[in-house]
Scaffold this active site. Structure first.
Site, PDB file in Angstrom:
ATOM      1  N   SER A  28      48.740  42.534  38.711  1.00  0.00           N
ATOM      2  CA  SER A  28      48.317  43.941  38.368  1.00  0.00           C
ATOM      3  C   SER A  28      49.584  44.761  38.013  1.00  0.00           C
ATOM      4  CB  SER A  28      47.356  44.589  39.395  1.00  0.00           C
ATOM      5  OG  SER A  28      46.207  43.726  39.467  1.00  0.00           O
ATOM      6  N   GLY A 100      41.586  38.898  31.349  1.00  0.00           N
ATOM      7  CA  GLY A 100      40.845  40.176  31.362  1.00  0.00           C
ATOM      8  C   GLY A 100      41.676  41.434  31.613  1.00  0.00           C
ATOM      9  N   ARG A 128      33.486  37.004  28.724  1.00  0.00           N
ATOM     10  CA  ARG A 128      33.607  37.865  29.520  1.00  0.00           C
ATOM     11  C   ARG A 128      33.247  39.186  29.056  1.00  0.00           C
ATOM     12  NH1 ARG A 128      38.695  37.713  33.451  1.00  0.00           N
ATOM     13  NH2 ARG A 128      37.209  39.001  34.461  1.00  0.00           N
ATOM     14  N   SER A 173      35.602  49.155  38.844  1.00  0.00           N
ATOM     15  CA  SER A 173      36.672  48.222  38.087  1.00  0.00           C
ATOM     16  C   SER A 173      37.670  48.920  37.844  1.00  0.00           C
ATOM     17  CB  SER A 173      35.988  47.784  36.754  1.00  0.00           C
ATOM     18  OG  SER A 173      37.012  47.428  35.960  1.00  0.00           O
ATOM     19  N   GLN A 175      40.096  48.098  36.146  1.00  0.00           N
ATOM     20  CA  GLN A 175      40.571  47.564  34.648  1.00  0.00           C
ATOM     21  C   GLN A 175      39.918  48.878  33.749  1.00  0.00           C
ATOM     22  OE1 GLN A 175      39.330  43.544  33.738  1.00  0.00           O
ATOM     23  NE2 GLN A 175      40.924  42.740  35.086  1.00  0.00           N
ATOM     24  N   ASP A 325      39.553  39.849  44.124  1.00  0.00           N
ATOM     25  CA  ASP A 325      39.874  38.517  43.761  1.00  0.00           C
ATOM     26  C   ASP A 325      40.053  37.401  44.805  1.00  0.00           C
ATOM     27  OD1 ASP A 325      40.063  39.396  41.182  1.00  0.00           O
ATOM     28  OD2 ASP A 325      41.929  39.940  41.162  1.00  0.00           O
ATOM     29  N   LYS A 352      33.931  37.139  36.397  1.00  0.00           N
ATOM     30  CA  LYS A 352      35.380  36.870  36.539  1.00  0.00           C
ATOM     31  C   LYS A 352      36.030  35.726  35.600  1.00  0.00           C
ATOM     32  CE  LYS A 352      36.279  40.310  39.337  1.00  0.00           C
ATOM     33  NZ  LYS A 352      36.978  41.670  38.595  1.00  0.00           N
ATOM     34  N   ARG A 356      32.309  32.843  39.830  1.00  0.00           N
ATOM     35  CA  ARG A 356      32.977  32.559  41.148  1.00  0.00           C
ATOM     36  C   ARG A 356      31.836  32.109  42.035  1.00  0.00           C
ATOM     37  NH1 ARG A 356      38.591  35.995  40.573  1.00  0.00           N
ATOM     38  NH2 ARG A 356      39.551  34.513  39.201  1.00  0.00           N
ATOM     39  N   ARG A 405      41.972  30.788  40.144  1.00  0.00           N
ATOM     40  CA  ARG A 405      41.520  30.973  41.715  1.00  0.00           C
ATOM     41  C   ARG A 405      40.687  29.992  42.176  1.00  0.00           C
ATOM     42  NH1 ARG A 405      44.699  35.478  42.088  1.00  0.00           N
ATOM     43  NH2 ARG A 405      44.391  37.137  40.486  1.00  0.00           N
TER      44      ARG A 405
HETATM   45  C1  S3P Z   1      42.343  44.026  37.977  1.00  0.00           C
HETATM   46  C2  S3P Z   1      41.200  44.440  38.400  1.00  0.00           C
HETATM   47  C3  S3P Z   1      40.267  43.507  38.965  1.00  0.00           C
HETATM   48  C4  S3P Z   1      40.711  42.219  39.285  1.00  0.00           C
HETATM   49  C5  S3P Z   1      41.702  41.712  38.396  1.00  0.00           C
HETATM   50  C6  S3P Z   1      42.776  42.535  38.134  1.00  0.00           C
HETATM   51  C7  S3P Z   1      43.607  44.891  37.521  1.00  0.00           C
HETATM   52  O1  S3P Z   1      39.409  43.533  37.919  1.00  0.00           O
HETATM   53  O2  S3P Z   1      39.566  41.285  39.472  1.00  0.00           O
HETATM   54  O3  S3P Z   1      41.956  40.300  38.626  1.00  0.00           O
HETATM   55  O4  S3P Z   1      44.695  44.435  37.489  1.00  0.00           O
HETATM   56  O5  S3P Z   1      43.211  46.088  37.353  1.00  0.00           O
HETATM   57  P1  S3P Z   1      38.092  44.586  37.763  1.00  0.00           P
HETATM   58  O6  S3P Z   1      38.822  45.807  37.176  1.00  0.00           O
HETATM   59  O7  S3P Z   1      37.040  43.650  36.560  1.00  0.00           O
HETATM   60  O8  S3P Z   1      37.457  44.513  39.088  1.00  0.00           O
END
Ligand code: S3P
Length: 450
Positions: A28, A100, A128, A173, A175, A325, A352, A356, A405
């Site tokens: 991240s 993603g 996704r 989230s 992200q 994760d 994901k 999962r 994973r």
């Molecule tokens: C991440 C946020 C998470 C995580 C992903 C990395 C990030 O996803 O599962 O592996 O770097 O912001 P979500 O924002 O969809 O929860």
């Protein structure tokens, strides 16, 4: 970017994990470091960057939009930023591979630039959901043409100047939060995000480090983030700490393989990421922390992990965002613990890199674990400290569905099994942890692999 044909592998029982290891840089944080450096005015230097395929997909897309990014002889990555608002029209489609995070964060970036970009990805990524980002970014003025179900491939056109929004996150989230913050950087006025459930805060920390104007407050139990737009970012020299999500596999392996005593150095300990450690400790896991310090604006520590008698527990769904994760690895620990582990509130795990919940239920069942899938979690009856039977060497392997994973979790299950565990494809591991198999060989002293 997972290339070639499937690479099956059998992970066989291995002796204790011992010694000292370091896991690669946080995924991240690596994405965010490249993105913010690409928006700063001048040259940034990033050490400890994760060189996994996901992060390299972000780097390639930023290059396609005008930033010069290269690894130098000292091992550090040098990024020449174009300045906030300075991204260029990419000449071809941006291939996001399996990532993603790359997709959603970069869509945020493009949203407030007057450029058009096409995003494509592999079979896993193309399933996704992207509506969670296209919806708020459309409210800021971006325009999207998506494949059915708001999935990739997607062509988007950003708007400059974009419109600042006030947005309450409907799903927890990081992200989505980060996509809106990145769009807000080149947007006049104040972009506000309300987070009812806190998620990883690397973007906020790093934005401040690069000089963005950000206020964060707590209102009625919710986190409220205000970003004051059209700011300049100044280049930085920063170090990426080790990824707690990668350390998770070695933590679980050391807890379940008898005789293990391993130290994992330089692990990120941001409290929005450490839910697994808290849960494993409450299951009886011996995980000791030392040398707490700060690296790249993030807390880190060294973790000593010893084999432990684990007990099953009911896991509080409120902990899910801080270990989102890590559930595949946790499910492996639960399957050899004493008693029942109950998880719930995990609907997000279904979207994901794979679903999962059902993929881990199927893989662990194939390896001989006692697992029941519910609508929003798994219920696992542990073996009480006995190894899992494993998969037969001539039978069907565990199926990983292009999910790194799942592959690494089932590798850990193989280490503490009677027969070993076969998995259908190890290629996805390179998306987040290219040195995984080597490190496993180092930690087990002879290689936990056939
Ligand atoms: C991440 C946020 C998470 C995580 C992903 C990395 C990030 O996803 O599962 O592996 O770097 O912001 P979500 O924002 O969809 O929860």
């Amino acid at each position: 970017m997972i290339a070639g044909s499937a690479s099956p592998h059998r992970f066989i029982p291995a002796g204790p994990l011992r010694g000292e290891i370091r896991v690669p840089g946080d995924k991240s944080i690596s994405h965010r470091a490249l993105i913010l450096a690409a928006l700063a005015i001048g040259e940034s230097r990033i050490s400890g960057l994760l060189e996994g395929e996901d992060v390299l997909a972000t780097a390639a897309a930023l290059r396609a939009m005008g930033s010069a990014i290269e690894k130098q002889d000292d091992g550090a990555w040098h990024v020449h930023g174009v300045g906030v608002g300075g991204l260029l029209q990419p000449a071809g489609a941006l291939d996001m591979g399996n990532s993603g995070t790359s997709t959603r964060l970069l869509m945020g970036l493009v949203a407030s630039h007057g450029i058009t970009a096409a995003f494509t990805g592999d079979a896993s990524l193309s399933r996704r959901p992207m509506q969670r980002v296209t919806e708020p970014l459309s409210a800021m003025g971006a325009d999207f043409t998506a494949s059915p179900g708001t999935t990739l491939p997607i062509i988007m056109r950003g708007l400059c100047p974009a419109v600042p929004i006030r947005y309450r996150l409907p799903v927890a989230s990081a992200q989505v939060k980060s996509a809106i913050l990145l769009a807000g950087l080149n947007t006049p006025g104040t972009t506000t995000i309300i987070e009812p459930v806190p998620t990883r805060d690397h973007t906020e920390r790093m934005l401040r480090g690069f000089g963005a104007a950000l206020d964060i407050a707590e209102e009625n139990g919710e986190r409220v983030i205000h970003l004051h737009g059209e700011c300049d970012l100044s280049p930085q020299s920063l170090e990426v700490p080790g990824d707690p999500s990668s350390a998770a596999f070695f933590i679980v392996a050391a807890l379940i393989v008898p005789g293990s005593d391993i130290t994992i150095g330089n692990v990120g300990m941001n409290e929005t990421r450490t839910g697994l450690i808290a849960v494993l400790r409450s299951m009886g896991g011996r995980i000791e922390e030392s040398g707490r310090r700060e690296v790249g604006g993030e807390p880190v520590a060294d973790l000593r992990v010893r084999h432990s008698a684990l007990k099953g527990i009911a896991i509080d769904p409120a902990l899910a965002p801080s270990m989102i994760d890590e559930f595949p690895a946790l499910f492996v620990a639960a399957s050899v613990a004493q008693g029942r582990t109950i998880t719930s509130g995990l609907e997000e795990l279904r979207v994901k890199e794979s679903d999962r919940l059902s993929v881990m239920a199927a893989a662990l069942t194939r390896a001989g674990a006692n697992v029941t899938e519910t609508q929003d979690g798994l219920v696992i009856e542990g073996t009480g400290g006995d190894p899992l039977p494993g998969t037969s060497s001539d039978g069907e392997p565990c199926v990983t569905h292009l999910d790194h994973r799942i592959a690494m979790s089932m590798a850990m299950a193989g280490l503490f099994s009677r027969n070993g565990v076969s998995i259908d494809d190890t290629r996805p591991i390179a998306t987040s942890f290219p040195t995984f198999v080597n490190l496993l060989e180092q930690a087990t002293g002879r290689g936990g692999t056939a």
